[in-house]
Scaffold this active site. Structure first.
Site, PDB file in Angstrom:
ATOM      1  N   GLU A  96       0.819  -1.204   0.000  1.00 33.10           N
ATOM      2  CA  GLU A  96       0.000   0.000   0.000  1.00 33.10           C
ATOM      3  C   GLU A  96       0.853   1.254   0.000  1.00 33.10           C
ATOM      4  OE1 GLU A  96      -2.267  -0.203   3.569  1.00 33.10           O
ATOM      5  OE2 GLU A  96      -3.215  -2.081   2.980  1.00 33.10           O
ATOM      6  N   CYS A 109       3.050   8.468   1.197  1.00 35.42           N
ATOM      7  CA  CYS A 109       3.531   7.510   2.200  1.00 35.42           C
ATOM      8  C   CYS A 109       3.785   6.182   1.493  1.00 35.42           C
ATOM      9  CB  CYS A 109       2.471   7.372   3.290  1.00 35.42           C
ATOM     10  SG  CYS A 109       2.860   6.097   4.496  1.00 35.42           S
ATOM     11  N   CYS A 116       5.275  -7.107   7.317  1.00 37.12           N
ATOM     12  CA  CYS A 116       6.327  -6.643   8.229  1.00 37.12           C
ATOM     13  C   CYS A 116       6.591  -7.722   9.258  1.00 37.12           C
ATOM     14  CB  CYS A 116       5.891  -5.353   8.916  1.00 37.12           C
ATOM     15  SG  CYS A 116       7.168  -4.657  10.004  1.00 37.12           S
ATOM     16  N   CYS A 120       4.485  -5.369  15.843  1.00 33.99           N
ATOM     17  CA  CYS A 120       4.050  -4.413  16.851  1.00 33.99           C
ATOM     18  C   CYS A 120       2.563  -4.700  17.131  1.00 33.99           C
ATOM     19  CB  CYS A 120       4.248  -2.981  16.364  1.00 33.99           C
ATOM     20  SG  CYS A 120       5.997  -2.605  16.040  1.00 33.99           S
ATOM     21  N   CYS A 123      -0.319  -2.753  15.251  1.00 32.16           N
ATOM     22  CA  CYS A 123      -0.165  -2.448  13.820  1.00 32.16           C
ATOM     23  C   CYS A 123      -0.692  -3.597  12.972  1.00 32.16           C
ATOM     24  CB  CYS A 123       1.311  -2.178  13.507  1.00 32.16           C
ATOM     25  SG  CYS A 123       1.595  -1.907  11.743  1.00 32.16           S
ATOM     26  N   SER A 253       9.873   5.388  15.898  1.00 28.79           N
ATOM     27  CA  SER A 253       8.638   4.869  16.488  1.00 28.79           C
ATOM     28  C   SER A 253       8.923   4.469  17.932  1.00 28.79           C
ATOM     29  CB  SER A 253       8.138   3.666  15.684  1.00 28.79           C
ATOM     30  OG  SER A 253       7.537   4.108  14.497  1.00 28.79           O
ATOM     31  N   ASN A 329      -5.455   4.385  15.123  1.00 29.47           N
ATOM     32  CA  ASN A 329      -6.434   4.172  14.066  1.00 29.47           C
ATOM     33  C   ASN A 329      -6.989   2.769  14.328  1.00 29.47           C
ATOM     34  OD1 ASN A 329      -7.609   5.231  11.734  1.00 29.47           O
ATOM     35  ND2 ASN A 329      -5.591   5.709  10.876  1.00 29.47           N
ATOM     36  N   CYS A 372      -2.487   1.862   8.440  1.00 34.23           N
ATOM     37  CA  CYS A 372      -1.534   0.912   7.939  1.00 34.23           C
ATOM     38  C   CYS A 372      -2.090  -0.518   7.867  1.00 34.23           C
ATOM     39  CB  CYS A 372      -0.421   1.080   8.951  1.00 34.23           C
ATOM     40  SG  CYS A 372       0.878   0.062   9.044  1.00 34.23           S
TER      41      CYS A 372
HETATM   42  N1  SAH Z   1       8.409   0.212  10.585  1.00 36.23           N
HETATM   43  C1  SAH Z   1       8.465   1.632  10.562  1.00 36.23           C
HETATM   44  C2  SAH Z   1       7.608   2.286   9.505  1.00 36.23           C
HETATM   45  C3  SAH Z   1       6.188   1.759   9.336  1.00 36.23           C
HETATM   46  S1  SAH Z   1       4.983   2.132  10.556  1.00 36.23           S
HETATM   47  C4  SAH Z   1       8.131   2.178  11.930  1.00 36.23           C
HETATM   48  O1  SAH Z   1       7.649   1.421  12.767  1.00 36.23           O
HETATM   49  O2  SAH Z   1       8.361   3.349  12.189  1.00 36.23           O
HETATM   50  C5  SAH Z   1       4.730   3.841  10.444  1.00 36.23           C
HETATM   51  C6  SAH Z   1       3.951   4.399  11.632  1.00 36.23           C
HETATM   52  O3  SAH Z   1       2.581   3.976  11.593  1.00 36.23           O
HETATM   53  C7  SAH Z   1       4.514   3.926  12.961  1.00 36.23           C
HETATM   54  O4  SAH Z   1       4.872   4.987  13.768  1.00 36.23           O
HETATM   55  C8  SAH Z   1       3.358   3.168  13.542  1.00 36.23           C
HETATM   56  O5  SAH Z   1       3.332   3.314  14.879  1.00 36.23           O
HETATM   57  C9  SAH Z   1       2.138   3.771  12.899  1.00 36.23           C
HETATM   58  N2  SAH Z   1       0.975   2.885  13.025  1.00 36.23           N
HETATM   59  C10 SAH Z   1       0.925   1.566  12.810  1.00 36.23           C
HETATM   60  N3  SAH Z   1      -0.307   1.083  13.057  1.00 36.23           N
HETATM   61  C11 SAH Z   1      -1.059   2.129  13.456  1.00 36.23           C
HETATM   62  C12 SAH Z   1      -2.423   2.283  13.855  1.00 36.23           C
HETATM   63  N4  SAH Z   1      -3.259   1.257  13.881  1.00 36.23           N
HETATM   64  N5  SAH Z   1      -2.847   3.508  14.199  1.00 36.23           N
HETATM   65  C13 SAH Z   1      -2.010   4.567  14.152  1.00 36.23           C
HETATM   66  N6  SAH Z   1      -0.728   4.492  13.771  1.00 36.23           N
HETATM   67  C14 SAH Z   1      -0.238   3.283  13.433  1.00 36.23           C
END
Ligand code: SAH
Length: 390
Positions: A96, A109, A116, A120, A123, A253, A329, A372
């Site tokens: 995406e 973006c 991934c 996390c 996510c 992050s 989100n 995401c």
């Molecule tokens: N792996 C990298 C880049 C991808 S994630 C990283 O972790 O920084 C990019 C951002 O999206 C991260 O800061 C992550 O915390 C955020 N993110 C992921 N899932 C999310 C969600 N459900 N709601 C809000 N932000 C989210």
């Protein structure tokens, strides 16, 4: 991974790789620079359009190489103007990207991995698993496609190719007008954020090839301070990135103010300690006009209490940089709830009273599942489970 034609893609190759191809054809070295400009500055879609190459060179190139961008299989248009793109790659993997228009800027973006491996807890990309690293052309192709489509949507008169092409081949450098950027670069500045699917620093080689072409004034010409790489902090790769002659802006992050809470939310904490990550970020040579951003996803009742805010103030004491609070989100698959408005306010207040620059991310494109991993899941294409992050 075979392309449909079985030929390797020219798009995504760096100067060294183009130089090797040109040498193999027995052509002078400056041909590589000509091809480079067509690929990343003028962004033509066919080798035939590279009109400062002789017909013979174009034919020889086309016999052995393709010129392709990744295929768009879905576009989700949000009422706020956000467009979410789903790309399908040659092996069926999907990734995406998001286009986010704002008043004074527009942001793309992009993803660096299909899925991934980091898992996390909040996510969706992590929840749905890991498939593979993207190639440079698959990363750059997201940017090229969106810049091209946005320009077309805005009613750009001529394509980049027809407006820029047409100078003669030969030994001299092309005239300045012929080297100028496509029209979509000339209206509003582009921001590119590497914050889509995947962890860019686990796909270091491809990501850095893509970053170089994005920041190159003879490439996409995105200013380094307007290109932000977001990472959980893969320390050896972050150290390597610091050695790059031109570096992007950096976002870390964080998501928790202590090791104990961070390891519950982000398994990578076991490997790279939160304090070491911040120390590395503090040493990172930020581009002029940029700043380190610490991203903090607020999860209702989990990391959004005043005690967490105060712990974050202590953790960041003496550091430069700013904090971006990101209200979760939500999605049915995510086992957390968004923070209350009061919790966001209070968290923000505690940070700013401690003189930390803080912003709260406004949710964009919520009606199109722009968090995401969400478009991806909607299509039911769940990648295979992840190996352990390396
Ligand atoms: N792996 C990298 C880049 C991808 S994630 C990283 O972790 O920084 C990019 C951002 O999206 C991260 O800061 C992550 O915390 C955020 N993110 C992921 N899932 C999310 C969600 N459900 N709601 C809000 N932000 C989210």
């Amino acid at each position: 991974m075979e392309s449909p034609s079985g030929k390797p893609n020219l798009f995504g190759l760096d100067r060294a790789a183009l130089g090797a191809i040109v040498a193999g054809l027995g052509e002078p070295a400056y041909r590589a620079e000509q091809i480079y400009l067509w690929l990343y500055r003028r962004r033509v879609r066919t080798i035939a359009e590279m009109t400062d190459l002789t017909k013979g060179v174009r034919e020889a190139l086309a016999a052995t190489h393709d010129l392709r961008w990744p295929e768009v299989v879905e576009r989700g248009h949000s009422r706020d103007g956000t467009i979410k793109y789903l790309f399908r790659l040659d092996d069926g993997a999907t990734v995406e990207s998001v286009y986010i228009p704002e008043d004074r800027r527009r942001t793309i973006c992009i993803s660096t991995q299909a899925g991934c491996p980091l898992k996390c807890a909040f996510c969706l990309t992590g929840i749905s698993g890991y498939k593979r690293n993207l190639k440079p052309w698959e990363i750059l192709g997201q940017v090229a496609t969106i810049m091209h489509e946005v320009h077309r949507e805005l009613g750009g008169a001529r394509s980049a190719a027809t407006s820029e092409g047409g100078f003669r081949g030969g030994r001299e450098r092309p005239p300045y007008h012929a080297r100028s950027a496509p029209p979509e670069m000339k209206t509003k500045a582009w921001n590119v954020v590497v914050m889509g699917m995947g962890e860019p620093l686990l796909n270091y080689e491809s990501t850095v090839i893509a970053l170089r072409a994005l920041m190159d004034p003879d490439g996409f010409a995105v200013a380094p301070k307007k290109l932000t790489l977001s990472t959980v902090g893969i320390l050896p790769a972050l150290e390597k990135l610091m050695q790059e002659p031109v570096r992007p802006n950096l976002a870390i992050s964080l998501h928790a103010p202590t090791k104990e809470l961070r390891r519950e939310l982000m398994p990578i904490e076991e490997r790279y300690d939160i304090k070491d990550v911040i120390a590395a970020a503090q040493r990172y040579p930020i581009p002029h006009g940029g700043a380190v951003t610490y991203e903090y996803v607020l999860l209702g009742q989990v990391n959004d209490r005043p005690t967490h805010a105060r712990a974050l103030v202590r953790l960041l004491a003496g550091s430069h940089g700013k904090v971006n609070l990101i209200p979760l989100n939500p999605a049915p698959e995510i086992p957390f709830a968004p923070p209350s408005l009061e919790a966001i306010d209070e968290f923000c207040r505690i940070l700013s009273e401690a003189r930390i620059t803080v912003s709260v991310r406004r949710p964009r494109g919520q009606d199109i599942l722009a968090a995401c991993g969400q478009l991806h899941l909607k299509r039911g294409e769940v990648p295979v489970p992840a190996p352990v992050a390396s």
